[in-house]
Design an enzyme around this catalytic site. Structure first.
Site, PDB file in Angstrom:
ATOM      1  N   CYS A 116       0.808  -1.221   0.000  1.00  0.00           N
ATOM      2  CA  CYS A 116       0.000   0.000   0.000  1.00  0.00           C
ATOM      3  C   CYS A 116       0.841   1.271   0.000  1.00  0.00           C
ATOM      4  CB  CYS A 116      -0.952  -0.014   1.185  1.00  0.00           C
ATOM      5  SG  CYS A 116      -2.049  -1.422   1.108  1.00  0.00           S
ATOM      6  N   HIS A 256      -3.728   6.997   2.529  1.00  0.00           N
ATOM      7  CA  HIS A 256      -4.050   5.674   1.979  1.00  0.00           C
ATOM      8  C   HIS A 256      -5.430   5.269   2.503  1.00  0.00           C
ATOM      9  CE1 HIS A 256      -3.929   1.580   0.818  1.00  0.00           C
ATOM     10  NE2 HIS A 256      -3.759   1.110   2.039  1.00  0.00           N
ATOM     11  N   ASN A 286     -10.165  -0.441  -0.620  1.00  0.00           N
ATOM     12  CA  ASN A 286      -8.702  -0.328  -0.573  1.00  0.00           C
ATOM     13  C   ASN A 286      -8.121  -0.892  -1.875  1.00  0.00           C
ATOM     14  OD1 ASN A 286      -5.974  -0.555  -0.101  1.00  0.00           O
ATOM     15  ND2 ASN A 286      -6.174  -1.514   1.909  1.00  0.00           N
TER      16      ASN A 286
HETATM   17  O1  UT7 Z   1      -3.924  -1.411   3.396  1.00  0.00           O
HETATM   18  C1  UT7 Z   1      -2.910  -2.179   3.964  1.00  0.00           C
HETATM   19  C2  UT7 Z   1      -2.955  -2.180   5.432  1.00  0.00           C
HETATM   20  N1  UT7 Z   1      -4.170  -2.802   5.895  1.00  0.00           N
HETATM   21  C3  UT7 Z   1      -4.882  -2.188   6.821  1.00  0.00           C
HETATM   22  O2  UT7 Z   1      -4.544  -1.102   7.220  1.00  0.00           O
HETATM   23  C4  UT7 Z   1      -6.045  -2.932   7.384  1.00  0.00           C
HETATM   24  C5  UT7 Z   1      -6.021  -2.853   8.890  1.00  0.00           C
HETATM   25  N2  UT7 Z   1      -7.076  -3.622   9.527  1.00  0.00           N
HETATM   26  C6  UT7 Z   1      -8.367  -3.253   9.492  1.00  0.00           C
HETATM   27  O3  UT7 Z   1      -8.740  -2.326   8.817  1.00  0.00           O
HETATM   28  C7  UT7 Z   1      -9.330  -3.977  10.388  1.00  0.00           C
HETATM   29  O4  UT7 Z   1      -8.599  -4.769  11.302  1.00  0.00           O
HETATM   30  C8  UT7 Z   1     -10.334  -4.879   9.631  1.00  0.00           C
HETATM   31  C9  UT7 Z   1     -11.323  -4.024   8.873  1.00  0.00           C
HETATM   32  C10 UT7 Z   1      -9.605  -5.819   8.694  1.00  0.00           C
HETATM   33  C11 UT7 Z   1     -11.137  -5.715  10.645  1.00  0.00           C
HETATM   34  O5  UT7 Z   1     -11.778  -4.850  11.587  1.00  0.00           O
HETATM   35  P1  UT7 Z   1     -11.603  -5.097  13.159  1.00  0.00           P
HETATM   36  O6  UT7 Z   1     -12.422  -4.076  13.823  1.00  0.00           O
HETATM   37  O7  UT7 Z   1     -10.141  -5.125  13.474  1.00  0.00           O
HETATM   38  O8  UT7 Z   1     -12.264  -6.508  13.350  1.00  0.00           O
HETATM   39  P2  UT7 Z   1     -11.625  -7.845  13.937  1.00  0.00           P
HETATM   40  O9  UT7 Z   1     -10.727  -8.473  12.961  1.00  0.00           O
HETATM   41  O10 UT7 Z   1     -11.123  -7.569  15.312  1.00  0.00           O
HETATM   42  O11 UT7 Z   1     -12.904  -8.727  14.089  1.00  0.00           O
HETATM   43  C12 UT7 Z   1     -13.963  -8.403  15.012  1.00  0.00           C
HETATM   44  C13 UT7 Z   1     -15.079  -9.387  14.827  1.00  0.00           C
HETATM   45  C14 UT7 Z   1     -14.615 -10.855  14.843  1.00  0.00           C
HETATM   46  O12 UT7 Z   1     -15.623 -11.626  15.455  1.00  0.00           O
HETATM   47  P3  UT7 Z   1     -15.513 -12.083  16.980  1.00  0.00           P
HETATM   48  O13 UT7 Z   1     -14.230 -12.846  17.070  1.00  0.00           O
HETATM   49  O14 UT7 Z   1     -15.469 -10.796  17.754  1.00  0.00           O
HETATM   50  O15 UT7 Z   1     -16.737 -12.889  17.183  1.00  0.00           O
HETATM   51  C15 UT7 Z   1     -14.527 -11.199  13.373  1.00  0.00           C
HETATM   52  O16 UT7 Z   1     -14.689 -12.570  13.141  1.00  0.00           O
HETATM   53  O17 UT7 Z   1     -15.700  -9.196  13.550  1.00  0.00           O
HETATM   54  C16 UT7 Z   1     -15.682 -10.422  12.812  1.00  0.00           C
HETATM   55  N3  UT7 Z   1     -15.533 -10.115  11.399  1.00  0.00           N
HETATM   56  C17 UT7 Z   1     -16.583  -9.836  10.612  1.00  0.00           C
HETATM   57  N4  UT7 Z   1     -17.893  -9.779  10.847  1.00  0.00           N
HETATM   58  C18 UT7 Z   1     -18.706  -9.448   9.831  1.00  0.00           C
HETATM   59  C19 UT7 Z   1     -14.409 -10.025  10.674  1.00  0.00           C
HETATM   60  N5  UT7 Z   1     -14.691  -9.694   9.404  1.00  0.00           N
HETATM   61  C20 UT7 Z   1     -16.024  -9.577   9.337  1.00  0.00           C
HETATM   62  C21 UT7 Z   1     -16.922  -9.240   8.309  1.00  0.00           C
HETATM   63  N6  UT7 Z   1     -18.248  -9.189   8.597  1.00  0.00           N
HETATM   64  N7  UT7 Z   1     -16.521  -8.972   7.053  1.00  0.00           N
END
Ligand code: UT7
Length: 332
Positions: A116, A256, A286
């Site tokens: 990125c 970004h 993204n």
């Molecule tokens: O561009 C390159 C660099 N990349 C980034 O900067 C991305 C950085 N990361 C992020 O933007 C975020 O971490 C994500 C958008 C990828 C995920 O958001 P988050 O708030 O960190 O969610 P999480 O991974 O902590 O997941 C929270 C919950 C989990 O469920 P439990 O374990 O709490 O029951 C996940 O399984 O949300 C669940 N989850 C979803 N639920 C519905 C993960 N993805 C999804 C989804 N829909 N698509």
């Protein structure tokens, strides 16, 4: 003799026509529009479809439009740098393919892979070629066909990314405009948190790598989020400090587009209000190397000569950085 600066003299973008909404994704993975919107800010993204289409098929219209805007021919390009993690082929370089397709017969070029942050790294290297005095017209492309490496059964990744890209033209100027400063960083110890496990020389493609789905984007979202929030905000703040820029001096933050929450944290750290933050994640998601040129393209008509822009990114690798630009031209 006054110092040569590398100025962006034109910008153009390209996104494919096919729109994939959050509601479309609800039908194929266990997710909701509400979750995606609130956690990322994304509403829809684009997807490049069609047999045999690769990243160059988005870069070519972006660069052709760029040349048309500037009123120059492809033969005038000296160098074309293409940043991408989804090149058309492992080799030859996508820059080669683009130059061939647009008829840039006097150019040389190469690809650059910094996830990125790829467009930032490309801008910095393009800048140095211009400042050398030897190169007059350098094109920097940031483009990715992320759909080529997304697992549409993995809700952690397939909801985030989209296809698209853009390009800028760099030319020399002796005016006090152009790329003024940069801070760029890598930390390879972060590579395990966001990468594509197979397809390179460590794990060449095999039945096993396919069966284990190792050719897709793998991301530990939470960990990457923590690093991104801290590092993108800090590097953006550092480049302001180093150039004696107060929040009021920053006309635009060009971040970004990975997650609206990371963008907000960066803007807060810099003290830049939301109306001076470029944002199009809601429409494109993204696009990896494509986000920054797509932002510049979307906001070009609002940019004035002399505006101070801070471009900032964080990506897989890890790679991150910020570039300070004084915008070189008024809206046409
Ligand atoms: O561009 C390159 C660099 N990349 C980034 O900067 C991305 C950085 N990361 C992020 O933007 C975020 O971490 C994500 C958008 C990828 C995920 O958001 P988050 O708030 O960190 O969610 P999480 O991974 O902590 O997941 C929270 C919950 C989990 O469920 P439990 O374990 O709490 O029951 C996940 O399984 O949300 C669940 N989850 C979803 N639920 C519905 C993960 N993805 C999804 C989804 N829909 N698509």
């Amino acid at each position: 003799m006054s110092q040569l600066h590398a100025a962006i003299t034109a910008v153009n973008g390209y996104v494919p026509d096919e729109v994939v909404t959050n509601f479309d994704l609800e039908k194929i993975v266990d997710t909701t529009d509400e979750w995606i919107r609130s956690r990322t800010g994304i509403i829809e993204r684009r997807k490049l479809t069609g047999e045999g289409k690769g990243s160059s098929d988005m870069a070519v219209p972006a660069v052709e439009g760029l040349l048309e805007k500037r009123g120059i021919s492809a033969k005038e390009i000296d160098l074309l740098i293409c940043a991408s993690v989804t090149p058309d082929y492992v080799f030859p370089a996508t820059s080669n393919v683009i130059c061939d397709k647009i008829g840039a017969t006097n150019a040389w070029g190469y690809d650059l892979s910094a996830a990125c942050s790829g467009f930032l790294f490309g801008l910095e290297t393009g800048r140095r070629f211009i400042e050398s005095g030897q190169y007059k017209k350098v094109v920097v492309v940031g483009v990715d066909k992320m759909s080529a490496i997304l697992n549409y059964e993995d809700r952690n990744t397939c909801i985030i990314f989209g296809d698209g890209g853009g390009a800028v033209l760099l030319e020399p100027t002796t005016e006090e405009v152009g790329i003024m400063d940069s801070i760029l960083k890598v930390d390879g110890s972060g590579r395990e948190f966001l990468h594509q496990k197979a397809g390179g020389s460590v794990l060449p493609p095999s039945h096993e790598t396919i069966d284990q789905r190792l050719h897709y984007v793998y991301q530990e979202g939470k960990t990457v989020f923590k690093f991104a929030v801290t590092n993108m905000a800090e590097v953006s703040y550092d480049i302001m400090q180093r150039n004696n820029l107060s929040s009021d001096d920053v006309d635009w933050l060009v971040p970004h587009q990975a997650n609206k929450r990371i963008i907000d944290a960066t803007a807060n750290r810099m003290g830049v209000p939301s109306e001076r933050v470029m944002l199009n994640i809601q429409r494109y998601g993204n696009t990896t190397s494509g986000t920054l040129p797509l932002c510049l393209w979307d906001y070009e008509n609002q940019l004035k000569k002399g505006d101070n822009l801070i471009l900032a990114a964080f990506g897989g690798g890890f790679t991150w950085g910020a570039i300070y630009i004084k915008w070189a031209y008024d809206p046409k």
